[in-house]
Design a protein around this motif. Structure first.
Motif, PDB file in Angstrom:
ATOM      1  N   LEU A   1       0.824  -1.213   0.000  1.00  0.00           N
ATOM      2  CA  LEU A   1       0.000   0.000   0.000  1.00  0.00           C
ATOM      3  C   LEU A   1       0.857   1.262   0.000  1.00  0.00           C
ATOM      4  CD1 LEU A   1      -2.861  -0.967   2.505  1.00  0.00           C
ATOM      5  CD2 LEU A   1      -2.873  -1.061  -0.002  1.00  0.00           C
TER       6      LEU A   1
ATOM      7  N   HIS B   1       3.384   1.794  -1.658  1.00  0.00           N
ATOM      8  CA  HIS B   1       3.864   2.044  -3.020  1.00  0.00           C
ATOM      9  C   HIS B   1       2.710   1.892  -4.028  1.00  0.00           C
ATOM     10  CE1 HIS B   1       7.548   1.076  -0.772  1.00  0.00           C
ATOM     11  NE2 HIS B   1       8.126   1.933  -1.586  1.00  0.00           N
ATOM     12  N   TRP B   2       1.534   2.339  -3.636  1.00  0.00           N
ATOM     13  CA  TRP B   2       0.355   2.252  -4.508  1.00  0.00           C
ATOM     14  C   TRP B   2       0.574   3.122  -5.739  1.00  0.00           C
ATOM     15  CZ3 TRP B   2      -2.551  -1.649  -4.133  1.00  0.00           C
ATOM     16  CH2 TRP B   2      -3.850  -1.690  -4.634  1.00  0.00           C
TER      17      TRP B   2
ATOM     18  N   LYS C   1      -4.336   7.589  -3.181  1.00  0.00           N
ATOM     19  CA  LYS C   1      -5.384   6.767  -2.569  1.00  0.00           C
ATOM     20  C   LYS C   1      -5.857   7.388  -1.261  1.00  0.00           C
ATOM     21  CE  LYS C   1      -2.446   3.687   0.213  1.00  0.00           C
ATOM     22  NZ  LYS C   1      -1.338   4.659   0.306  1.00  0.00           N
TER      23      LYS C   1
ATOM     24  N   GLU D   1      -7.372   5.914   2.395  1.00  0.00           N
ATOM     25  CA  GLU D   1      -7.628   4.736   3.211  1.00  0.00           C
ATOM     26  C   GLU D   1      -8.803   5.031   4.137  1.00  0.00           C
ATOM     27  OE1 GLU D   1      -4.178   3.187   5.157  1.00  0.00           O
ATOM     28  OE2 GLU D   1      -2.992   3.103   3.303  1.00  0.00           O
TER      29      GLU D   1
ATOM     30  N   LEU E   1     -10.042   1.008   0.161  1.00  0.00           N
ATOM     31  CA  LEU E   1      -9.144   1.928  -0.535  1.00  0.00           C
ATOM     32  C   LEU E   1      -9.956   2.706  -1.564  1.00  0.00           C
ATOM     33  CD1 LEU E   1      -5.928  -0.128  -1.429  1.00  0.00           C
ATOM     34  CD2 LEU E   1      -6.100   1.750   0.198  1.00  0.00           C
TER      35      LEU E   1
ATOM     36  N   CYS F   1      -9.838   5.367  -4.726  1.00  0.00           N
ATOM     37  CA  CYS F   1      -8.937   5.902  -5.749  1.00  0.00           C
ATOM     38  C   CYS F   1      -9.774   6.498  -6.875  1.00  0.00           C
ATOM     39  CB  CYS F   1      -8.043   4.815  -6.349  1.00  0.00           C
ATOM     40  SG  CYS F   1      -7.187   3.765  -5.192  1.00  0.00           S
TER      41      CYS F   1
ATOM     42  N   ALA G   1      -4.819  -5.619  -2.448  1.00  0.00           N
ATOM     43  CA  ALA G   1      -3.592  -5.532  -3.240  1.00  0.00           C
ATOM     44  C   ALA G   1      -3.748  -6.266  -4.567  1.00  0.00           C
ATOM     45  CB  ALA G   1      -2.415  -6.122  -2.459  1.00  0.00           C
TER      46      ALA G   1
ATOM     47  N   ARG H   1      -3.960  -4.193  -7.795  1.00  0.00           N
ATOM     48  CA  ARG H   1      -2.888  -3.283  -8.182  1.00  0.00           C
ATOM     49  C   ARG H   1      -2.633  -3.263  -9.702  1.00  0.00           C
ATOM     50  NH1 ARG H   1       2.327  -1.910  -9.056  1.00  0.00           N
ATOM     51  NH2 ARG H   1       3.291  -0.381  -7.656  1.00  0.00           N
TER      52      ARG H   1
ATOM     53  N   ASP I   1       3.591  -4.979 -12.356  1.00  0.00           N
ATOM     54  CA  ASP I   1       2.498  -4.866 -11.392  1.00  0.00           C
ATOM     55  C   ASP I   1       2.249  -6.182 -10.659  1.00  0.00           C
ATOM     56  OD1 ASP I   1       1.724  -2.175 -11.543  1.00  0.00           O
ATOM     57  OD2 ASP I   1       0.702  -2.527 -13.441  1.00  0.00           O
TER      58      ASP I   1
END
Length: 304
Positions: free
Chosen positions: A23, A25-26, A30, A32, A45, A47, A66, A69, A194
């Motif tokens: 998270l 290094h999203w 974002k 939370e 999350l 976005c 995750a 991602r 990714d």
């Protein structure tokens, strides 16, 4: 009664540490969010543009948010995404596993929608998350503006996977690798960036979590026929967990409006579906923001 999620407290601590590292290094900005729900705290999350059409993302079993991602950068260009950590899984939501029978999960998602201020949203779900999206759309059709189901449970026959792979459990590390290949397909020599970013976390989760050993409820023919919202289903012919041929057949018979993408050589994990899902969402989520995004230069590359 709640089921334990992790094999040990130490495993839980380590998974949360690795999850937090992902998270941190999203790939996009974002938010939370922690919501109070009938099942305890739920982590989400957020976005994408806050005024864009909302899309709720529901990951599968033995995972957390995750898992999105690889998809988030494209989808968040045009939609407000809410990636929800499912209760009872390897995320930051409550570690409770109520039975799938009944409306407990729908009531929980009611609380999530209310907490996020959503009256209506598209639902994108993978595997068990696909069942969750289906179950919610069946019980709350006015709240589901569209459905995207990837390798969904709840339509086709659930296969006896543990029985099929039991002999491999006696063959040590080689046997475990073969089991992973049966679910996810042969590992590529080099993962895309990714996927590489989340692969260690997902490997750790598979070792640390206690799998759900359950029979997932199937929607009846009548329930499928009542799904009138736009629907995209993507499945693989080599899925060892769900009978994808049965899924395709039931959708074709009972949900004639469904767009069915059947990938003959696909497994239970289907990478590289972000552009297909993006195109479906843009075509079917009504509103000025979605159409403007589709026509804009910022998203032109995604449609190529």
């Amino acid at each position: 009664m709640s089921d334990p999620v992790f094999r040990s407290d130490a495993d839980a601590v380590e998974i949360m540490r690795e999850y937090r590292a992902v998270l941190d290094h999203w790939p996009v900005p974002k938010q939370e969010i922690e919501l109070s729900t009938s099942q305890g705290p739920t982590f989400v999350l957020g976005c994408g543009p806050e005024t864009a059409p909302p899309v709720v993302l529901l990951h599968g079993a033995q995972a957390n948010s995750a898992a999105w991602r690889p998809d988030i950068a494209l989808w968040s260009r045009c939609f407000r995404l809410y990636a929800v950590d499912m209760i009872g899984e390897a995320g930051l939501s409550a570690r409770v596993r109520p039975p799938l029978i009944g409306d407990t999960y729908a009531i929980w998602l009611d609380d999530v929608f209310t907490g996020l201020g959503l009256a209506r949203a598209a639902l994108v779900g993978t595997s068990l998350g696909g069942w969750l999206a289906l179950d919610y759309a069946m019980r709350r059709p006015s709240r589901a503006s569209a459905l995207v189901l990837m390798c969904p449970a709840g339509i086709g026959r659930q296969k006896s996977f543990l029985v099929a792979v039991a002999p491999y459990l006696l063959l040590g590390a080689w046997g475990k690798r073969k089991i992973v290949e049966k679910v996810f397909g042969p590992a590529p020599k080099r993962l895309p960036a990714d996927l590489e970013a989340i692969s260690p976390l997902m490997d750790s989760i598979s070792r640390a979590i206690k799998p759900r050993v359950i029979k997932i409820p199937q929607l009846s023919n009548a329930a499928l026929e009542a799904l009138t919202m736009p629907l995209l289903a993507i499945m693989g012919g080599r899925d060892v967990l769900i009978d994808s041929y049965d899924t395709r057949l039931r959708l074709e018979r009972h949900v004639p409006n469904a767009e069915v993408c059947f990938i003959e050589e696909g497994y239970h994990f289907l990478p590289d579906q972000a552009p297909r899902v993006f195109d479906f969402l843009v075509r079917n989520l009504q509103g000025h923001d979605a159409q403007t995004c589709r026509d804009s230069k910022s998203c032109a590359a995604a449609d190529e």
